[in-house]
Design a protein around this motif. Structure first.
Motif, PDB file in Angstrom:
ATOM      1  N   LEU A 151      -6.497  27.526  88.399  1.00 47.62           N
ATOM      2  CA  LEU A 151      -5.470  28.561  88.472  1.00 47.62           C
ATOM      3  C   LEU A 151      -5.677  29.491  87.287  1.00 47.62           C
ATOM      4  CD1 LEU A 151      -2.169  26.867  89.605  1.00 47.62           C
ATOM      5  CD2 LEU A 151      -3.430  28.687  90.736  1.00 47.62           C
ATOM      6  N   LEU A 188      -3.483  35.127  86.011  1.00 48.79           N
ATOM      7  CA  LEU A 188      -3.563  36.385  86.750  1.00 48.79           C
ATOM      8  C   LEU A 188      -2.568  37.357  86.140  1.00 48.79           C
ATOM      9  CD1 LEU A 188      -3.773  34.931  90.372  1.00 48.79           C
ATOM     10  CD2 LEU A 188      -5.639  35.845  89.000  1.00 48.79           C
ATOM     11  N   GLU A 214      -1.772  40.045  92.331  1.00 52.76           N
ATOM     12  CA  GLU A 214      -2.790  39.003  92.542  1.00 52.76           C
ATOM     13  C   GLU A 214      -2.147  37.633  92.653  1.00 52.76           C
ATOM     14  OE1 GLU A 214      -5.584  39.496  89.271  1.00 52.76           O
ATOM     15  OE2 GLU A 214      -7.112  40.038  90.754  1.00 52.76           O
ATOM     16  N   ARG A 215      -1.160  37.362  91.814  1.00 44.85           N
ATOM     17  CA  ARG A 215      -0.451  36.083  91.888  1.00 44.85           C
ATOM     18  C   ARG A 215       0.227  35.942  93.242  1.00 44.85           C
ATOM     19  NH1 ARG A 215       0.577  33.016  87.506  1.00 44.85           N
ATOM     20  NH2 ARG A 215       2.536  32.265  88.379  1.00 44.85           N
ATOM     21  N   GLU A 216       0.876  37.024  93.675  1.00 46.00           N
ATOM     22  CA  GLU A 216       1.565  36.991  94.962  1.00 46.00           C
ATOM     23  C   GLU A 216       0.586  36.796  96.116  1.00 46.00           C
ATOM     24  OE1 GLU A 216       3.710  40.694  94.991  1.00 46.00           O
ATOM     25  OE2 GLU A 216       5.277  39.926  93.659  1.00 46.00           O
ATOM     26  N   PHE A 228       2.726  26.132  91.082  1.00 47.49           N
ATOM     27  CA  PHE A 228       2.474  27.572  91.209  1.00 47.49           C
ATOM     28  C   PHE A 228       3.174  28.134  92.455  1.00 47.49           C
ATOM     29  CE2 PHE A 228      -0.426  30.744  93.218  1.00 47.49           C
ATOM     30  CZ  PHE A 228      -0.244  31.791  92.331  1.00 47.49           C
ATOM     31  N   GLU A 282       6.166  30.854  92.488  1.00 48.15           N
ATOM     32  CA  GLU A 282       5.981  32.120  93.201  1.00 48.15           C
ATOM     33  C   GLU A 282       6.894  32.235  94.423  1.00 48.15           C
ATOM     34  OE1 GLU A 282       4.056  34.820  92.339  1.00 48.15           O
ATOM     35  OE2 GLU A 282       3.853  33.707  90.461  1.00 48.15           O
TER      36      GLU A 282
END
Length: 191
Positions: free
Chosen positions: A123, A126, A131-133, A171, A175
């Motif tokens: 991971l 980011l 990008e994370r989404e 994560f 998110e």
């Protein structure tokens, strides 16, 4: 996604298993190396030359060549042997194409840099929120959307793409792509 959506076919898995089993034998792996080393352009190499190179008799060499040929790794004709190691690349490519994450990455190829051979390399930090989404949206698709999941089921699905399932599960929760109920069940969140 379900297990049947992108599971490799039995034929593909059988071919991969056969090739790996053949190459797991040291003599056969060395013999294939000898074929590659002794190969003459357009002619291959001779079975007697291979036997001499390997320090084995013709019968033993022929037996191992038969196994390599059955796995598609060489062709033998008129006492000449030609390598076909590209079939290993073809098998690896077919296995990779059959992975669930490969199809998901086709929709967002830029995220492909985070994966190697269908596995999340870690991971990354980011910096960009989008990008994370996008990564979370991609990973959550590995989970069924229609039911509550146990932690073990979530872990099993995520283990298809990562060794660090706990971090990826966390994560997805951070998110807002995965929720955890008081009863410790997880549910995929679809925006």
């Amino acid at each position: 996604m379900t297990d049947d959506d992108a599971a490799p076919s039995a034929t593909l898995l059988s071919r991969a298993a056969q090739q790996l089993a053949v190459l797991a034998d040291r003599q056969r792996a060395a013999l294939l190396g000898g074929v590659l080393r002794l190969e003459e352009p357009t002619q291959g190499c001779t079975v007697p030359a291979l036997a001499a190179d390997q320090g084995t008799d013709l019968r033993t060499t022929a037996r191992h060549l038969a196994a390599l040929e059955a796995a598609g790794l060489v062709t033998v004709a008129a006492h000449r042997v030609r390598p076909r190691v590209q079939v290993l690349e073809e098998t690896a490519g077919a296995l990779l194409a059959a992975l669930p994450v490969t199809a998901l990455l086709a929709a967002d190829p830029a995220l492909g840099r985070l994966f190697r051979h269908g596995r999340l390399t870690g991971l990354p930090v980011l910096a960009r929120v989008d990008e994370r989404e996008r990564l979370a949206a991609l990973l959550v698709q590995l989970l069924p959307a229609d039911r509550a999941l146990t932690e073990g089921e979530v872990n099993a699905a995520l283990a298809e793409v990562t060794d660090d399932v706990a971090s990826v599960r966390r994560f997805l929760v951070e998110e807002n792509r995965l929720t955890r109920s008081a009863g410790r069940d997880y549910r995929r969140v679809t925006p």
